[in-house]
Design a protein around this motif. Structure first.
Motif, mmCIF file in Angstrom:
data_model
loop_
_atom_site.group_PDB
_atom_site.id
_atom_site.type_symbol
_atom_site.label_atom_id
_atom_site.label_comp_id
_atom_site.label_asym_id
_atom_site.label_seq_id
_atom_site.Cartn_x
_atom_site.Cartn_y
_atom_site.Cartn_z
ATOM 1 N N PHE A 78 0.837 -1.203 0.000
ATOM 2 C CA PHE A 78 0.000 0.000 0.000
ATOM 3 C C PHE A 78 0.870 1.250 0.000
ATOM 4 O O PHE A 78 1.948 1.287 0.560
ATOM 5 N N VAL A 79 0.364 2.282 -0.697
ATOM 6 C CA VAL A 79 0.972 3.613 -0.707
ATOM 7 C C VAL A 79 -0.143 4.650 -0.815
ATOM 8 O O VAL A 79 -1.140 4.399 -1.494
ATOM 9 N N SER A 80 0.007 5.764 -0.172
ATOM 10 C CA SER A 80 1.007 6.061 0.833
ATOM 11 C C SER A 80 0.301 6.283 2.168
ATOM 12 O O SER A 80 -0.771 6.884 2.194
ATOM 13 N N PRO A 81 0.903 5.847 3.257
ATOM 14 C CA PRO A 81 0.356 6.183 4.564
ATOM 15 C C PRO A 81 0.881 7.541 5.035
ATOM 16 O O PRO A 81 1.832 8.069 4.462
ATOM 17 N N HIS A 82 0.265 8.088 6.045
ATOM 18 C CA HIS A 82 0.740 9.327 6.672
ATOM 19 C C HIS A 82 1.168 8.981 8.093
ATOM 20 O O HIS A 82 0.426 8.328 8.824
ATOM 21 N N PRO A 83 2.360 9.384 8.504
ATOM 22 C CA PRO A 83 2.829 9.027 9.857
ATOM 23 C C PRO A 83 1.854 9.393 10.967
ATOM 24 O O PRO A 83 1.740 8.656 11.956
ATOM 25 N N ARG A 135 6.520 -6.697 3.704
ATOM 26 C CA ARG A 135 7.395 -6.152 4.756
ATOM 27 C C ARG A 135 8.170 -4.936 4.274
ATOM 28 O O ARG A 135 9.276 -4.676 4.727
ATOM 29 N N CYS A 136 7.600 -4.180 3.354
ATOM 30 C CA CYS A 136 8.177 -2.905 2.933
ATOM 31 C C CYS A 136 7.134 -1.829 3.174
ATOM 32 O O CYS A 136 6.065 -1.854 2.561
ATOM 33 N N LEU A 137 7.414 -0.913 4.068
ATOM 34 C CA LEU A 137 6.454 0.128 4.415
ATOM 35 C C LEU A 137 7.020 1.495 4.045
ATOM 36 O O LEU A 137 8.126 1.860 4.462
ATOM 37 N N HIS A 138 6.250 2.221 3.246
ATOM 38 C CA HIS A 138 6.647 3.565 2.847
ATOM 39 C C HIS A 138 6.122 4.538 3.884
ATOM 40 O O HIS A 138 4.911 4.595 4.129
ATOM 41 N N LEU A 139 7.013 5.293 4.503
ATOM 42 C CA LEU A 139 6.648 6.185 5.601
ATOM 43 C C LEU A 139 7.200 7.578 5.300
ATOM 44 O O LEU A 139 8.311 7.916 5.708
ATOM 45 N N PRO A 140 6.454 8.390 4.543
ATOM 46 C CA PRO A 140 6.972 9.701 4.122
ATOM 47 C C PRO A 140 7.469 10.529 5.308
ATOM 48 O O PRO A 140 6.748 10.719 6.286
ATOM 49 N N LEU A 141 8.699 11.013 5.206
ATOM 50 C CA LEU A 141 9.308 11.839 6.246
ATOM 51 C C LEU A 141 9.155 13.327 5.913
ATOM 52 O O LEU A 141 8.707 14.111 6.726
ATOM 53 N N GLN A 142 9.573 13.697 4.716
ATOM 54 C CA GLN A 142 9.577 15.065 4.171
ATOM 55 C C GLN A 142 10.657 15.940 4.786
ATOM 56 O O GLN A 142 11.411 16.577 4.076
ATOM 57 N N TYR A 173 8.185 10.929 14.816
ATOM 58 C CA TYR A 173 8.454 10.104 13.630
ATOM 59 C C TYR A 173 9.447 8.985 13.972
ATOM 60 O O TYR A 173 9.229 7.815 13.621
ATOM 61 N N ILE A 174 10.528 9.326 14.649
ATOM 62 C CA ILE A 174 11.533 8.317 15.022
ATOM 63 C C ILE A 174 10.906 7.259 15.922
ATOM 64 O O ILE A 174 11.142 6.054 15.755
ATOM 65 N N GLU A 175 10.078 7.691 16.870
ATOM 66 C CA GLU A 175 9.407 6.746 17.777
ATOM 67 C C GLU A 175 8.521 5.778 16.991
ATOM 68 O O GLU A 175 8.509 4.572 17.258
ATOM 69 N N LEU A 176 7.781 6.294 16.016
ATOM 70 C CA LEU A 176 6.925 5.445 15.193
ATOM 71 C C LEU A 176 7.757 4.448 14.389
ATOM 72 O O LEU A 176 7.431 3.252 14.344
ATOM 73 N N ALA A 177 8.829 4.928 13.754
ATOM 74 C CA ALA A 177 9.674 4.043 12.946
ATOM 75 C C ALA A 177 10.275 2.933 13.807
ATOM 76 O O ALA A 177 10.317 1.757 13.392
ATOM 77 N N LEU A 198 19.344 14.701 8.038
ATOM 78 C CA LEU A 198 20.416 13.696 7.911
ATOM 79 C C LEU A 198 20.438 12.787 9.143
ATOM 80 O O LEU A 198 20.676 11.579 9.024
ATOM 81 N N ASP A 199 20.177 13.359 10.308
ATOM 82 C CA ASP A 199 20.180 12.582 11.551
ATOM 83 C C ASP A 199 19.096 11.500 11.537
ATOM 84 O O ASP A 199 19.346 10.351 11.937
ATOM 85 N N VAL A 200 17.891 11.857 11.065
ATOM 86 C CA VAL A 200 16.808 10.874 10.994
ATOM 87 C C VAL A 200 17.159 9.761 10.003
ATOM 88 O O VAL A 200 16.967 8.573 10.280
ATOM 89 N N VAL A 201 17.674 10.135 8.841
ATOM 90 C CA VAL A 201 18.048 9.136 7.822
ATOM 91 C C VAL A 201 19.112 8.201 8.370
ATOM 92 O O VAL A 201 19.064 6.977 8.155
ATOM 93 N N ASP A 202 20.065 8.745 9.103
ATOM 94 C CA ASP A 202 21.138 7.921 9.677
ATOM 95 C C ASP A 202 20.609 6.998 10.761
ATOM 96 O O ASP A 202 20.943 5.814 10.811
ATOM 97 N N LYS A 203 19.735 7.502 11.626
ATOM 98 C CA LYS A 203 19.215 6.711 12.756
ATOM 99 C C LYS A 203 18.304 5.573 12.272
ATOM 100 O O LYS A 203 18.386 4.448 12.766
#
Length: 424
Positions: A219-224, A243-250, A269-273, A305-310
């Motif tokens: 499914f695409v796309s969910p909203h966090p 097992r692939c979930l698209h989670l738009p960050l923006q 967002y980080i907590e949800l991921a 960048l911090d979110v992408v790295d974490k």
């Protein structure tokens, strides 16, 4: 959604007796199904219309414009380009036969259908180019009004398709042999908010998973902001959900997210991921990310960048912000220089490429269930397929395996592709 609607337009025209051809110069009718999410789409549409003028002059070809750009521009589009015969918004593609009939009668110079944007469009049959993947819209429109996005203005408010209709479509596609069902919507996990039946996205997923047959649901796309525990739990206990979930960050900056009207913070967002990853072992997360939004500072960008790295997204769809006329963000001050946006985008791409390679390396030695898509386009001697996490896998095998699931042991990992061998 555009691919789904294009498949429906194709079926409508074929039911009218048209055949699809490759050479546009021999076409009796040409329809451009358009997007308007990014400003550059208009340039491509205008260029294509310029090419079609000579075809129309020579053959009298009927030219139709459908989709979001047509919905947005309406009658003005036909005034600007008299070569256009039909302008038709997203909700009205079922009226194509009527529109063509009116043009062929000679009584109408143009036919414009751009109303009913807040109505649920009629159900239309579609046959997809892929014999493995079928798509089903479960919602239309959007209520979120992110400040950079034009979609709510051209696709209307959120409307949910009745659940029995969706379940019937899934059953039909599975019986036809489709092995991957893609659920579509601007915000799929707000499904049911407008229904009085109490149905929601978690219930819909659960009911789809009860349908007999061997298939995957994506499914695409969910909203966090709407990704609740009930949806996570349904996915965790149903292997039929990919097992692939698209989670738009923006953006990874809470300050910029507020300017975007995204209704969540970096921390949320980080907590949800992290919750998704802990409850669904082996899940792959992907994201949309915009760099260079108005007022974005270097500190804001470093938060991204911090979110992408974490989180370690398997991949991301990364864009430079471009002002979209008609949106709140286009009127904001603090627009960034193009060179700043380019430089930040490249830094983001470099980081994402490293994280994607790390994610790929984690597959080495594992056995993955793969949906076989057929011979590889680059090398017909090998087959290509995708895992539940949507990773591309290349392996030797018989072409007759196309459209089936096989187990593949992963022997080699590159950034975007895995290589392996079929095992029992």
């Amino acid at each position: 959604m555009n691919v789904n609607e294009s498949a429906k337009i194709k079926s409508i025209l074929q039911n009218m007796g048209y055949n699809v051809i490759e050479d546009v110069s021999e076409a009796d009718a040409v329809f451009l199904n358009t997007c308007t999410v990014r400003e550059g789409a208009a340039t491509q549409i205008y260029g294509k219309l310029g090419e079609l003028m000579a075809v129309k002059e020579e053959r009298g070809t009927i030219i139709g414009i459908t989709g979001c750009f047509a919905q947005e521009q309406g009658e003005e589009l036909a005034k600007k380009f008299p070569v256009i015969d039909i302008v038709m918004g997203n909700q009205n593609i079922g009226k194509i036969p009527t529109a063509i009939e009116k043009i062929e009668s000679g009584d109408f110079k143009h036919v414009i259908y751009t109303g009913d944007e807040d109505d649920l469009p009629p159900r239309l049959d579609a046959e997809f180019d892929s014999k493995k993947t079928a798509s089903i819209p479960i919602t239309y429109g959007c209520n979120n009004f992110c400040t950079y996005c034009i979609v709510p203005y051209v696709r209307g408010r959120e409307r949910s398709v009745p659940m029995p209709q969706i379940l019937d479509e899934v059953k039909v596609f599975v019986e036809k042999g489709y092995r991957e069902i893609m659920l579509l919507g601007q915000n799929v996990n707000s499904y049911g908010n407008d229904l009085e039946t109490g149905e929601n996205f978690a219930v819909l997923l659960e009911e789809i998973c009860k349908i007999d047959g061997e298939f995957l649901v994506r499914f695409v796309s969910p909203h966090p902001k709407d990704f609740g525990d009930d949806v996570i739990d349904v996915i965790a206990r149903n292997e039929k959900v990919a097992r692939c979930l698209h989670l738009p960050l923006q953006s990874g900056s809470s300050r910029i997210l507020k300017l975007m009207n995204r209704k969540y913070t970096k921390e949320q967002y980080i907590e949800l991921a992290e919750k998704i990853k802990s409850k669904i072992p082996g899940v792959a997360l992907t994201a949309d990310i915009i760099v260079g939004f108005p007022h974005e500072t270097e500190e804001d960008f470093l938060d991204t960048l911090d979110v992408v790295d974490k989180i370690g997204f398997e991949t991301s769809f990364m864009f430079m912000y471009s002002p979209r006329k008609g949106t709140a963000a286009a009127k904001m001050d603090g627009q960034l220089d193009q060179e700043v946006k380019k430089e930040r985008l490249q830094r983001l791409i470099d980081l994402q490429n490293r994280k994607s390679k790390e994610a790929s390396d984690s597959y080495k030695g594992k056995v993955e269930r793969v949906l076989v898509e057929g011979p590889s386009r680059k090398n017909e001697e090998v087959l290509t397929g995708r895992t539940s996490t949507n990773k591309v896998v290349l392996f030797a095998g018989d072409k007759e395996l196309e459209g089936t699931f096989v187990n593949v042991k992963i022997n080699e990992c590159k950034t975007w592709s895995l290589y392996g061998e079929i095992v029992d």
